[in-house]
Design a protein around this motif. Structure first.
Motif, mmCIF file in Angstrom:
data_model
loop_
_atom_site.group_PDB
_atom_site.id
_atom_site.type_symbol
_atom_site.label_atom_id
_atom_site.label_comp_id
_atom_site.label_asym_id
_atom_site.label_seq_id
_atom_site.Cartn_x
_atom_site.Cartn_y
_atom_site.Cartn_z
ATOM 1 N N THR A 1 -11.010 1.078 3.123
ATOM 2 C CA THR A 1 -10.248 2.734 3.222
ATOM 3 C C THR A 1 -10.812 3.385 5.098
ATOM 4 O O THR A 1 -9.128 4.134 4.751
ATOM 5 C CB THR A 1 -11.415 4.058 2.686
ATOM 6 N N GLY A 2 -11.547 3.122 5.303
ATOM 7 C CA GLY A 2 -11.374 3.311 7.033
ATOM 8 C C GLY A 2 -10.123 3.255 7.598
ATOM 9 O O GLY A 2 -8.998 3.443 8.498
ATOM 10 N N PHE A 3 -9.934 2.219 7.022
ATOM 11 C CA PHE A 3 -7.911 1.865 7.429
ATOM 12 C C PHE A 3 -6.765 2.507 7.331
ATOM 13 O O PHE A 3 -5.703 3.551 7.821
ATOM 14 C CB PHE A 3 -7.611 0.096 8.089
ATOM 15 N N ALA A 4 -7.205 3.157 5.950
ATOM 16 C CA ALA A 4 -5.598 3.647 5.052
ATOM 17 C C ALA A 4 -5.770 4.826 5.475
ATOM 18 O O ALA A 4 -4.560 5.721 6.476
ATOM 19 C CB ALA A 4 -6.165 3.509 3.691
ATOM 20 N N ILE A 5 -6.648 5.768 6.435
ATOM 21 C CA ILE A 5 -6.970 6.580 6.960
ATOM 22 C C ILE A 5 -7.022 6.617 7.885
ATOM 23 O O ILE A 5 -5.875 7.970 8.672
ATOM 24 C CB ILE A 5 -8.474 7.190 6.362
ATOM 25 N N VAL B 1 -7.533 8.404 0.110
ATOM 26 C CA VAL B 1 -6.459 7.088 0.498
ATOM 27 C C VAL B 1 -5.248 8.000 0.432
ATOM 28 O O VAL B 1 -4.084 7.958 0.553
ATOM 29 C CB VAL B 1 -6.041 5.813 -0.097
ATOM 30 N N SER B 2 -5.341 8.880 -0.261
ATOM 31 C CA SER B 2 -4.281 10.097 -0.834
ATOM 32 C C SER B 2 -4.528 11.935 -0.466
ATOM 33 O O SER B 2 -3.467 11.763 -0.036
ATOM 34 C CB SER B 2 -3.790 10.571 -2.296
ATOM 35 N N ALA B 3 -5.198 11.472 0.387
ATOM 36 C CA ALA B 3 -5.556 12.434 1.697
ATOM 37 C C ALA B 3 -4.526 13.284 2.338
ATOM 38 O O ALA B 3 -4.211 11.874 3.277
ATOM 39 C CB ALA B 3 -6.995 12.868 2.072
ATOM 40 N N SER B 4 -3.896 14.186 2.414
ATOM 41 C CA SER B 4 -2.939 14.673 3.341
ATOM 42 C C SER B 4 -3.077 15.979 3.650
ATOM 43 O O SER B 4 -1.878 16.767 5.157
ATOM 44 C CB SER B 4 -1.107 15.239 3.000
ATOM 45 N N ASN B 5 -4.960 15.582 4.613
ATOM 46 C CA ASN B 5 -5.469 17.362 4.940
ATOM 47 C C ASN B 5 -6.384 16.436 5.622
ATOM 48 O O ASN B 5 -7.719 16.023 4.736
ATOM 49 C CB ASN B 5 -5.206 18.225 3.677
ATOM 50 N N PHE C 1 -0.798 1.691 -3.276
ATOM 51 C CA PHE C 1 -1.105 -0.081 -3.431
ATOM 52 C C PHE C 1 -2.781 0.699 -2.589
ATOM 53 O O PHE C 1 -3.260 -0.308 -3.495
ATOM 54 C CB PHE C 1 -0.273 -0.058 -1.709
ATOM 55 N N PHE C 2 -3.579 1.366 -2.225
ATOM 56 C CA PHE C 2 -4.628 1.822 -1.842
ATOM 57 C C PHE C 2 -5.985 1.744 -3.026
ATOM 58 O O PHE C 2 -7.069 1.619 -3.289
ATOM 59 C CB PHE C 2 -5.241 2.278 -0.841
ATOM 60 N N LYS C 3 -5.032 2.600 -3.866
ATOM 61 C CA LYS C 3 -5.767 2.617 -5.029
ATOM 62 C C LYS C 3 -5.774 1.081 -6.338
ATOM 63 O O LYS C 3 -6.939 1.015 -6.735
ATOM 64 C CB LYS C 3 -5.443 3.807 -6.781
ATOM 65 N N ALA C 4 -5.196 0.383 -6.200
ATOM 66 C CA ALA C 4 -4.952 -0.529 -6.960
ATOM 67 C C ALA C 4 -6.000 -1.128 -5.836
ATOM 68 O O ALA C 4 -6.807 -2.167 -6.677
ATOM 69 C CB ALA C 4 -3.651 -1.399 -6.686
ATOM 70 N N PHE C 5 -5.626 -1.710 -4.969
ATOM 71 C CA PHE C 5 -7.176 -2.018 -4.050
ATOM 72 C C PHE C 5 -8.698 -1.814 -4.932
ATOM 73 O O PHE C 5 -9.409 -2.575 -5.161
ATOM 74 C CB PHE C 5 -6.841 -2.131 -1.621
ATOM 75 N N ALA C 6 -8.729 -0.782 -4.434
ATOM 76 C CA ALA C 6 -9.854 0.233 -4.600
ATOM 77 C C ALA C 6 -10.551 -0.167 -6.214
ATOM 78 O O ALA C 6 -11.064 -1.125 -6.771
ATOM 79 C CB ALA C 6 -10.285 1.400 -4.815
ATOM 80 N N LEU C 7 -9.737 -0.517 -7.348
ATOM 81 C CA LEU C 7 -9.613 -1.247 -8.720
ATOM 82 C C LEU C 7 -10.229 -2.393 -7.840
ATOM 83 O O LEU C 7 -10.778 -2.245 -9.315
ATOM 84 C CB LEU C 7 -8.933 -0.774 -9.769
ATOM 85 N N LEU C 8 -9.477 -3.006 -8.080
ATOM 86 C CA LEU C 8 -9.605 -4.755 -7.672
ATOM 87 C C LEU C 8 -10.962 -5.120 -7.565
ATOM 88 O O LEU C 8 -11.822 -5.829 -7.708
ATOM 89 C CB LEU C 8 -8.597 -5.826 -7.397
ATOM 90 N N ALA C 9 -11.241 -4.111 -5.953
ATOM 91 C CA ALA C 9 -12.454 -4.723 -5.400
ATOM 92 C C ALA C 9 -13.439 -3.997 -6.223
ATOM 93 O O ALA C 9 -14.473 -4.768 -6.343
ATOM 94 C CB ALA C 9 -12.145 -3.936 -4.379
ATOM 95 N N VAL C 10 -13.538 -2.796 -7.196
ATOM 96 C CA VAL C 10 -14.398 -2.763 -7.525
ATOM 97 C C VAL C 10 -14.676 -3.164 -9.208
ATOM 98 O O VAL C 10 -15.700 -4.179 -9.064
ATOM 99 C CB VAL C 10 -14.385 -1.348 -8.732
ATOM 100 N N GLY C 11 -13.488 -4.036 -9.643
ATOM 101 C CA GLY C 11 -13.475 -4.674 -10.438
ATOM 102 C C GLY C 11 -15.057 -6.290 -9.981
ATOM 103 O O GLY C 11 -15.237 -6.831 -10.692
#
Length: 439
Positions: A198-202, A67-71, A22-32
């Motif tokens: 991104t802050g909220f996702a993390i 947004v994918s980080a699990s560590n 979801f957030f990867k798609a969000f990032a691509l939409l935002a940058v576009g």
């Protein structure tokens, strides 16, 4: 390629799940969208526009990693990656003193917040012996971790300083107004949407996956409620006094972060519910992306034509550019949460989660703040439609990239308000993997 419901571990530090997608798609939409805003804006202001887009792509990569980080180590590295590229973008106009000031303040606050957050991570590592979020949850729930329970509260506070800086939560917001005002307007639009998301996702992944145990969750939920109240209240009250449109939208962005935080504080661990809190956060962020970028697209168009950013300079805008005035009116309605807009849908879902969690005081404060916010949004409308211009200006012309951005943001903001079914389903499915950590 994994199915939408699959969780795939990558190199033990990254996870590919619906939430991350979801957030990867969000990032691509935002940058576009930011690229569409930047195309006419950068051409006339710097000869180094190519490098600007390279940095934008780098920020998109940083968001996708974060947004994918699990560590905890990967979270820190990806947040630093995002911060460093954002510092450069904020100060991209090197000859502009305001742009340099924006980057310097952003860097100073960001480096301090980063150090504080890293110290919080070190406390969690000391208490559990691991930096993996799943291992963190297991370690905190064991009796052995109980001997180090006194480390948990300061660790949560220190982590919130880092995440709150990126999401511009009070009292970690001091950088936002000056940085938003001094940075190039497309960069301001990016910082107020993609960087905030991104802050909220993390924040959601760390707290729900790593510290989702009931006894532990009660601690950070109480802190989030307090942060939500002070963030929305200070943001709205300070916005009332602003005369610069970018500073006003900066404080509006701070207040919006307070509303979004309601969804995290009111989280419910049952994915079958209509209002889970987390799905409300995702819906709100998506609606806010198109609404806020649309508002900044109008600001960019007017800045390009007149070079002015004061609210009083919007007087009589309806005569010079009636369709720009109408679009800004529509985006301001969405920011205020008035139907039928995406902003209304976002507030409906986060407020609905607060109702289900019986957070009546928080809900009442949010409702009062929404009324306050409507006052300064409608004040801009008053200038555009009812205050005559002090001097006659030429009609404002907008190039096709900016026209495209305005059309996309306006249409999607409207569609989110009238046919939201697919977005609600997408957000609810994306939130499912995190919500299961609370059960």
């Amino acid at each position: 390629i994994p199915s939408i419901g699959a969780d795939v571990s990558v190199a033990t530090m990254l996870v590919l799940d619906p939430f991350a997608l979801f957030f990867k798609a969000f990032a691509l939409l935002a940058v576009g969208l930011i690229i569409l805003l930047s195309t006419p804006y950068m051409q006339t202001r710097t000869p180094f526009s190519g490098e600007f887009y390279a940095f934008l792509l780098a920020t998109a990569l940083a968001i996708c990693l974060a947004v994918s980080a699990s560590n905890l180590v990967m979270i820190y590295l990806s947040m630093e990656f995002l911060s460093i590229t954002s510092y450069v973008l904020a100060g991209y106009f090197r000859q502009d003193r305001k742009s340099g000031e924006a980057a310097l303040k952003y860097f100073l606050y960001g480096s301090t917040a980063s150090a504080v957050m890293l110290y919080g991570m070190s406390l969690l590592y000391g208490a559990t012996g691991t930096t993996d979020l799943a291992g963190l949850a297991a370690g905190l729930s064991t009796s052995a971790a109980g001997q180090s329970a006194w480390l948990l509260t300061p660790a949560i506070v220190l982590l919130l300083a880092g995440f709150g800086f990126k999401a511009s939560l009070v009292p970690f917001h001091q950088w936002a107004p000056d940085t938003y005002e001094g940075a190039p307007t497309p960069v301001t639009a990016f910082l107020s949407t993609a960087s905030k998301a991104t802050g909220f996702a993390i924040l959601m992944r760390v707290f729900l996956v790593g510290m989702g145990d009931g006894a532990i969750a009660s601690q950070w939920i109480s802190l989030l409620v307090a942060l939500s109240v002070v963030t929305m209240t200070l943001g709205n009250l300070t916005a009332l006094r602003q005369t610069n449109i970018k500073r006003l939208l900066a404080y509006s962005s701070i207040a919006q972060a307070g509303y979004i935080l309601i969804g995290v504080a009111a989280v419910l661990g049952d994915p079958a519910r209509t209002f889970t809190g987390i799905n409300g956060v995702l819906i709100y962020l998506l609606a806010y992306l198109f609404t806020n970028v649309g508002a900044f697209a109008v600001v960019t168009a007017i800045e390009d034509a007149t070079g002015k950013l004061d609210i009083k300079d919007y007087s009589g805008l309806v005569r010079r550019a009636p369709w720009l005035a109408a679009l800004l009116f529509f985006f301001l309605l969405s920011l205020a949460g008035i139907p039928p807009t995406g902003g209304f849908l976002g507030k409906f879902f986060v407020f609905g989660a607060a109702v289900q969690s019986q957070m009546w005081v928080l809900l009442a404060i949010a409702a009062i703040n929404s009324v306050v916010a409507a006052f300064y949004y409608l004040n801009i409308v008053r200038y555009m439609f009812f205050v005559p211009a002090t001097e006659e200006g030429e009609s404002i012309r907008v190039g096709w990239p900016l026209q495209s951005a305005l059309a996309i943001t306006a249409v999607i903001t409207l569609l989110l308000g009238i046919v939201p079914g697919r977005v609600i389903a997408w957000a609810s499915e994306s939130a499912r993997s995190l919500l299961l950590a609370l059960r």
